[in-house]
Design a protein around this motif. Structure first.
Motif, short mmCIF file in Angstrom:
data_model
loop_
_atom_site.label_atom_id
_atom_site.label_comp_id
_atom_site.label_asym_id
_atom_site.label_seq_id
_atom_site.Cartn_x
_atom_site.Cartn_y
_atom_site.Cartn_z
N MET A 80 47.79 0.85 129.08
CA MET A 80 47.87 2.31 129.14
C MET A 80 48.66 2.87 127.95
O MET A 80 49.56 2.21 127.43
CB MET A 80 48.57 2.68 130.44
CG MET A 80 48.45 4.08 130.87
SD MET A 80 48.95 4.23 132.59
CE MET A 80 50.53 3.43 132.59
N ASP A 81 48.31 4.09 127.56
CA ASP A 81 49.04 4.78 126.49
C ASP A 81 50.35 5.33 127.08
O ASP A 81 50.35 6.30 127.84
CB ASP A 81 48.16 5.93 125.95
CG ASP A 81 48.86 6.68 124.82
OD1 ASP A 81 49.91 6.18 124.36
OD2 ASP A 81 48.36 7.74 124.42
N SER A 125 52.92 6.85 125.75
CA SER A 125 53.36 8.19 125.35
C SER A 125 52.66 9.28 126.18
O SER A 125 53.26 10.31 126.50
CB SER A 125 53.10 8.42 123.86
OG SER A 125 51.74 8.28 123.57
N ALA A 126 51.41 9.00 126.56
CA ALA A 126 50.69 9.97 127.41
C ALA A 126 51.31 10.03 128.80
O ALA A 126 51.42 11.10 129.41
CB ALA A 126 49.21 9.58 127.52
N VAL A 127 51.77 8.87 129.29
CA VAL A 127 52.42 8.83 130.60
C VAL A 127 53.73 9.60 130.55
O VAL A 127 54.05 10.39 131.44
CB VAL A 127 52.67 7.36 131.02
CG1 VAL A 127 53.34 7.31 132.38
CG2 VAL A 127 51.39 6.59 131.05
N GLN A 142 54.50 11.96 128.61
CA GLN A 142 54.20 13.39 128.50
C GLN A 142 53.91 14.00 129.86
O GLN A 142 54.35 15.10 130.16
CB GLN A 142 52.97 13.55 127.59
CG GLN A 142 52.92 14.89 126.90
CD GLN A 142 51.72 14.96 125.97
OE1 GLN A 142 51.01 13.99 125.73
NE2 GLN A 142 51.49 16.13 125.44
N GLN A 143 53.20 13.25 130.69
CA GLN A 143 52.82 13.79 132.00
C GLN A 143 53.95 13.69 133.02
O GLN A 143 54.10 14.55 133.88
CB GLN A 143 51.57 13.06 132.51
CG GLN A 143 50.89 13.84 133.60
CD GLN A 143 49.54 13.24 133.94
OE1 GLN A 143 48.90 12.57 133.14
NE2 GLN A 143 49.10 13.47 135.15
#
Lengths: 246, 254
Positions: free
Chosen positions: A217-218, A220-222, A224-225
């Motif tokens: 999984m990415d 940084s996206a996690v 962010q959320q």
């Protein structure tokens, strides 16, 4: 289909057949060019048995900003009449066990009306800021109630001043130093803290399960959320390890 | 603490889904929510209270459709779904994609449907399964091939138009300041297909057919606003010839 149309015709028969005597109508007031009496509360006859009635989107703010006050005033009443018509049709269809086609039309009209009101407020705000130096909106202030909770009180217009209005003063006691609410405040803060803590824990648990299921999984996206989750900390937890050879 | 009974799952609906719907947010909210319980209406003994279902299950059905409400019965509890967070969505309707898993591995197809809530795309005619459509006692059941959704994170990849092979993409800016998808292998731009503009009402905004109830474009774009030092009410009163000379009695705001 023919049956449907027939039943629809029966539905409005009473309204069509009723005739209003001429002397009851006032000739002095002209709201619009079309005079259909009470039938203005209903849709066009050809739309009665329609399966779907397609319409465009609602008016957005940018489109309303280029219109004059007079146009906005007229448009308001067009929208109001449309909304009345739609609500009447919805009610009538429900009463006759029929399907009301495209119910999102009500929301579209309401959205347009909200946008129109916002644009009018904008214009009045500009005038008041420039000429009067006061806010054009209904005044209000942040106050503390008897339980020590803050809320925004929207003021009312009164004919007599505050010091004469005993009834109002009895009802509204704001910003009073109150020594009896410490226990309540303590428990209230605890409740808020617990809600916050639980939501954080929930997020952390959720992210751990995500990491277990999606090892590539990415991150940084996690982050962010779910900004409250400490990912570095949970990386080595047992729960984040999936059922596979690393 | 004020307990707000708001619809949190509305936030889960993807932007592309809303764009495809071409419906106001309030309508999507209103049509997807399920009321578990509410106090008797028009009864002075009860305060108006409504308890709504909090957790909704998203699948191939659109949130405003009947299928969605059938999926989300008031009493049914669906298992929790884990959706991988994605920074920027890069799959659109009409894109050519390559399938990376399953019996159709290596085949290329066109994206027919995007379900952003679940990170899914449905590729037309590929990754199918046989499904039993109807089954009645004593009759032969009818079966049909049904496309199954694919995860965008691991099960499909976009196809580079220059060499027609699968690639990873990145969002970059052109010199004109336009945001484009770029294949990381070749650096070629992958244009967004015109099918992506399609909504429930029209294929492209230009081909939209005005209905009788719509405002005409000339009326919409006509500029009638002329700035003047008046409030809205003052302007309307002046236009209608209403003159107000009476002085209002003082009022008190508190």
């Amino acid at each position: 289909m023919a049956f449907r149309i027939l039943s629809k015709c029966r539905m409005f028969q009473n309204i069509i057949n009723t005739k209003i005597p001429k002397n009851l109508r006032s000739d002095g007031i002209h709201i619009s060019t079309v005079h259909r009496d009470l039938m203005e509360f209903f849709d066009d006859k050809k739309n009665w048995a329609a399966e779907s009635i397609k319409v465009g989107r609602s008016w957005n703010k940018d489109e309303l900003r280029i219109k004059s006050n007079e146009d906005l005033h007229k448009l308001w009443f067009v929208l109001l009449k449309e909304r009345n018509m739609l609500l009447t049709m919805e009610h009538e269809c429900l009463a006759q066990f029929e399907l009301f086609p495209n119910p999102e039309r009500i929301d579209k009209v309401e959205e347009s009306m909200n946008n129109l009101e916002a644009v009018v407020r904008e214009r009045n705000k500009a005038y008041y800021d420039l000429e009067v130096g006061e806010s054009a909106e209904r005044p209000g202030e942040l106050v503390t109630n008897m339980l020590g909770l803050n809320f925004f009180y929207r003021k009312f217009e009164h004919l007599i001043p505050k010091f004469l209005n005993k009834k109002w003063r009895k009802k509204h006691t704001f910003n009073v130093v109150n020594g009896n609410i410490e226990k309540f405040q303590k428990y209230y803060r605890e409740k808020l803290h617990n809600a916050n803590r639980k939501s954080k824990n929930r997020d952390t648990n959720h992210v751990m399960h995500l990491m277990k299921r999606f090892p590539n999984m990415d991150i940084s996206a996690v982050q962010q959320q779910y900004p409250s989750v400490n990912i570095e900390k949970i990386k080595n937890y047992h729960k984040t390890r999936g059922h596979y050879v690393p | 603490m004020r307990l707000t009974n708001c619809l949190n799952d509305f936030k889960k609906i993807g932007e592309l889904t809303k764009k495809y719907a071409n419906l106001p947010d309030s309508y999507i909210k209103r049509s997807m929510e399920r009321v578990v319980w509410k106090t008797p209406q028009n009864n002075p003994r009860y305060l108006p209270r409504v308890v709504k279902k909090k957790k909704y299950h998203f699948s191939t059905h659109r949130p405003w459709s009947i299928g969605f409400s059938a999926d989300n019965n008031v009493n049914s509890v669906k298992p929790k779904v884990f959706v991988e967070p994605i920074k920027e969505w890069s799959f659109f309707k009409g894109d050519r994609v390559e399938i990376l898993v399953g019996p159709d591995k290596g085949k290329q197809g066109i994206v027919g449907n995007v379900i952003q809530e679940r990170n899914w795309v449905i590729v037309d005619g590929l990754n199918c399964e046989i499904e039993e459509v109807s089954h009645y006692k004593g009759h032969l059941s009818m079966i049909q091939m049904q496309e199954k959704p694919l995860l965008v994170t691991s099960e499909v990849s976009l196809v580079d138009p220059s060499d027609l092979q699968g690639c990873t993409v990145e969002w970059r800016y052109t010199e004109a300041g336009e945001k484009v998808r770029v294949s990381t292998r070749t650096g070629k731009i992958i244009p967004i297909p015109s099918l992506a503009q399609e909504t429930y009402d029209y294929k492209t905004p230009k081909t939209y057919k005005e209905s009788e109830k719509d405002t005409r474009e000339e009326d919409l774009t006509e500029i009638t606003f002329a700035p003047s030092l008046k409030t809205f009410e003052m302007d309307i009163m002046e236009n209608m010839g209403i003159k107000e000379d009476r002085v209002a009695a003082p009022t008190y705001w508190y």
